[in-house]
Motif scaffolding. Sequence first.
Motif, PDB file in Angstrom:
ATOM      1  N   ARG A  70       4.437  10.350  -6.949  1.00 49.70           N
ATOM      2  CA  ARG A  70       5.508  10.498  -7.937  1.00 49.70           C
ATOM      3  C   ARG A  70       4.940  10.888  -9.297  1.00 49.70           C
ATOM      4  O   ARG A  70       5.449  11.802  -9.958  1.00 49.70           O
ATOM      5  CB  ARG A  70       6.263   9.179  -8.033  1.00 49.70           C
ATOM      6  N   ALA A  71       3.882  10.199  -9.719  1.00 57.93           N
ATOM      7  CA  ALA A  71       3.289  10.477 -11.025  1.00 57.93           C
ATOM      8  C   ALA A  71       2.749  11.902 -11.093  1.00 57.93           C
ATOM      9  O   ALA A  71       2.929  12.606 -12.097  1.00 57.93           O
ATOM     10  CB  ALA A  71       2.173   9.473 -11.309  1.00 57.93           C
ATOM     11  N   GLU A  72       2.093  12.335 -10.026  1.00 54.43           N
ATOM     12  CA  GLU A  72       1.537  13.688 -10.009  1.00 54.43           C
ATOM     13  C   GLU A  72       2.652  14.730 -10.101  1.00 54.43           C
ATOM     14  O   GLU A  72       2.510  15.756 -10.785  1.00 54.43           O
ATOM     15  CB  GLU A  72       0.706  13.900  -8.747  1.00 54.43           C
ATOM     16  N   GLU A  73       3.771  14.451  -9.450  1.00 56.97           N
ATOM     17  CA  GLU A  73       4.903  15.378  -9.511  1.00 56.97           C
ATOM     18  C   GLU A  73       5.474  15.443 -10.924  1.00 56.97           C
ATOM     19  O   GLU A  73       5.808  16.526 -11.428  1.00 56.97           O
ATOM     20  CB  GLU A  73       5.988  14.936  -8.519  1.00 56.97           C
ATOM     21  N   ALA A 118       0.831  -1.207   0.000  1.00 53.80           N
ATOM     22  CA  ALA A 118       0.000   0.000   0.000  1.00 53.80           C
ATOM     23  C   ALA A 118       0.866   1.256   0.000  1.00 53.80           C
ATOM     24  O   ALA A 118       0.558   2.239  -0.689  1.00 53.80           O
ATOM     25  CB  ALA A 118      -0.930  -0.001   1.210  1.00 53.80           C
ATOM     26  N   ALA A 119       1.955   1.229   0.754  1.00 57.97           N
ATOM     27  CA  ALA A 119       2.866   2.374   0.797  1.00 57.97           C
ATOM     28  C   ALA A 119       3.531   2.590  -0.553  1.00 57.97           C
ATOM     29  O   ALA A 119       3.715   3.732  -1.003  1.00 57.97           O
ATOM     30  CB  ALA A 119       3.919   2.159   1.884  1.00 57.97           C
ATOM     31  N   LEU A 120       3.886   1.516  -1.220  1.00 59.25           N
ATOM     32  CA  LEU A 120       4.488   1.623  -2.550  1.00 59.25           C
ATOM     33  C   LEU A 120       3.504   2.234  -3.540  1.00 59.25           C
ATOM     34  O   LEU A 120       3.875   3.096  -4.352  1.00 59.25           O
ATOM     35  CB  LEU A 120       4.930   0.246  -3.045  1.00 59.25           C
ATOM     36  N   ARG A 121       2.252   1.812  -3.487  1.00 59.74           N
ATOM     37  CA  ARG A 121       1.252   2.347  -4.413  1.00 59.74           C
ATOM     38  C   ARG A 121       1.004   3.832  -4.157  1.00 59.74           C
ATOM     39  O   ARG A 121       0.866   4.624  -5.095  1.00 59.74           O
ATOM     40  CB  ARG A 121      -0.054   1.560  -4.301  1.00 59.74           C
ATOM     41  N   ALA A 122       0.964   4.223  -2.887  1.00 56.77           N
ATOM     42  CA  ALA A 122       0.761   5.634  -2.554  1.00 56.77           C
ATOM     43  C   ALA A 122       1.919   6.475  -3.059  1.00 56.77           C
ATOM     44  O   ALA A 122       1.727   7.586  -3.580  1.00 56.77           O
ATOM     45  CB  ALA A 122       0.595   5.794  -1.041  1.00 56.77           C
ATOM     46  N   SER A 123       3.123   5.939  -2.943  1.00 59.12           N
ATOM     47  CA  SER A 123       4.309   6.645  -3.426  1.00 59.12           C
ATOM     48  C   SER A 123       4.271   6.805  -4.940  1.00 59.12           C
ATOM     49  O   SER A 123       4.650   7.848  -5.481  1.00 59.12           O
ATOM     50  CB  SER A 123       5.567   5.872  -3.013  1.00 59.12           C
ATOM     51  N   ALA A 149      14.577  10.507 -18.037  1.00 62.01           N
ATOM     52  CA  ALA A 149      15.533  11.214 -17.179  1.00 62.01           C
ATOM     53  C   ALA A 149      15.037  12.610 -16.798  1.00 62.01           C
ATOM     54  O   ALA A 149      14.841  12.914 -15.627  1.00 62.01           O
ATOM     55  CB  ALA A 149      16.896  11.303 -17.867  1.00 62.01           C
ATOM     56  N   ARG A 150      14.832  13.469 -17.780  1.00 63.27           N
ATOM     57  CA  ARG A 150      14.537  14.873 -17.492  1.00 63.27           C
ATOM     58  C   ARG A 150      13.320  15.048 -16.605  1.00 63.27           C
ATOM     59  O   ARG A 150      13.316  15.875 -15.683  1.00 63.27           O
ATOM     60  CB  ARG A 150      14.350  15.632 -18.804  1.00 63.27           C
ATOM     61  N   TYR A 151      12.253  14.281 -16.877  1.00 64.48           N
ATOM     62  CA  TYR A 151      11.024  14.411 -16.101  1.00 64.48           C
ATOM     63  C   TYR A 151      10.769  13.178 -15.246  1.00 64.48           C
ATOM     64  O   TYR A 151       9.631  12.926 -14.844  1.00 64.48           O
ATOM     65  CB  TYR A 151       9.840  14.662 -17.036  1.00 64.48           C
ATOM     66  N   ARG A 152      11.794  12.448 -14.962  1.00 64.80           N
ATOM     67  CA  ARG A 152      11.652  11.238 -14.149  1.00 64.80           C
ATOM     68  C   ARG A 152      11.890  11.576 -12.681  1.00 64.80           C
ATOM     69  O   ARG A 152      12.894  12.194 -12.332  1.00 64.80           O
ATOM     70  CB  ARG A 152      12.636  10.162 -14.593  1.00 64.80           C
ATOM     71  N   VAL A 153      10.970  11.180 -11.834  1.00 65.11           N
ATOM     72  CA  VAL A 153      11.091  11.366 -10.393  1.00 65.11           C
ATOM     73  C   VAL A 153      11.341   9.991  -9.765  1.00 65.11           C
ATOM     74  O   VAL A 153      10.629   9.031 -10.079  1.00 65.11           O
ATOM     75  CB  VAL A 153       9.807  11.993  -9.801  1.00 65.11           C
ATOM     76  N   PRO A 154      12.355   9.872  -8.899  1.00 58.64           N
ATOM     77  CA  PRO A 154      12.616   8.560  -8.278  1.00 58.64           C
ATOM     78  C   PRO A 154      11.404   8.073  -7.494  1.00 58.64           C
ATOM     79  O   PRO A 154      10.659   8.862  -6.911  1.00 58.64           O
ATOM     80  CB  PRO A 154      13.796   8.849  -7.343  1.00 58.64           C
ATOM     81  N   LYS A 155      11.210   6.756  -7.503  1.00 57.71           N
ATOM     82  CA  LYS A 155      10.078   6.189  -6.770  1.00 57.71           C
ATOM     83  C   LYS A 155      10.564   5.514  -5.495  1.00 57.71           C
ATOM     84  O   LYS A 155      11.748   5.223  -5.339  1.00 57.71           O
ATOM     85  CB  LYS A 155       9.316   5.184  -7.641  1.00 57.71           C
ATOM     86  N   ARG A 156       9.635   5.272  -4.604  1.00 58.13           N
ATOM     87  CA  ARG A 156       9.937   4.581  -3.356  1.00 58.13           C
ATOM     88  C   ARG A 156      10.063   3.086  -3.641  1.00 58.13           C
ATOM     89  O   ARG A 156       9.142   2.476  -4.168  1.00 58.13           O
ATOM     90  CB  ARG A 156       8.822   4.820  -2.338  1.00 58.13           C
ATOM     91  N   ASP A 157      11.197   2.520  -3.312  1.00 64.77           N
ATOM     92  CA  ASP A 157      11.424   1.098  -3.534  1.00 64.77           C
ATOM     93  C   ASP A 157      11.753   0.420  -2.207  1.00 64.77           C
ATOM     94  O   ASP A 157      12.157   1.077  -1.240  1.00 64.77           O
ATOM     95  CB  ASP A 157      12.586   0.885  -4.503  1.00 64.77           C
TER      96      ASP A 157
END
Length: 285
Positions: free
Chosen positions: A106-109, A97-102, A164-172
Amino acid sequence: MERIDLHTHSTASDGTVRPEQLMVDAIAAGLDVIGLTDHDTTAGWQPAVDALPPGLTLVTGAELSCLWNPERGWPISLHLLAYLFDAGEPEFAAERAALRASRLTRAEEMVGMLVADGAPITWDGVLAIADGAPVGRPHIAQALVAAGVVRNVPEAFASEWLGARYRVPKRDIEVIEALRLVRGAGGVTVLAHPKASKRGRVIDDAVYAELAAAGLNGVEVDHPDHEPAERAALAGIAADLGLLTTGSSDFHGTNKTVRLGENTTRPEAYEELVAKATGAVPITG
């Protein structure tokens, strides 16, 4: 001989085929067993079960986004296939659930960054494309294609866009912790496309022994992103460590060009994988 594809995705994550249709398509592709492994979610399981055709066996699973060595040097991204776990086990369920929330944050950012730079897309539009699925980069890519910003989804994943340019790191999840969580939920684990060097940095061969000691059950050898030499190297590592070897398509529908059943798993390896699971059993239509 049974045809077994243990790595597929549906609209429950970043695929383009609904879980119920994926089951129908699996029969059409000549499969006997299909693994449904959407990213960090089990949302597609019940629709797939409800639509399971006679003669097709469903292996429930999920693909987890993981990191190797996050505290000792530059982290390496890994994907872990978790099969036949108890979806209700609370600790693992909370982590998913925490991964999905992240992923949503991330996508919205990322969408916000694109809009700020003039891309003619909207967050509401991306949500509409996702159609209730956890929003990910493929949905943003489809929005960019629909807006005429790029020609196709692969182009949207180039470095000047979502690569890269618009990529935001995700919670892993740290991979050793992920192995512990899956094991605690009665599941079995297979490292997905671990030598796919075309995707980026890969772990050193010595790391496999540490992962095996932490409970890793197998490695995905036959995968569309593995070159012949990479497949051979993985098969040798697995033989040395006593790990299972699997093959699969990593099917995503129209988001990728691979076909269902493009690679398959040997029935002997499948039977051994099932025998190791205590959280759930395959479901046959």
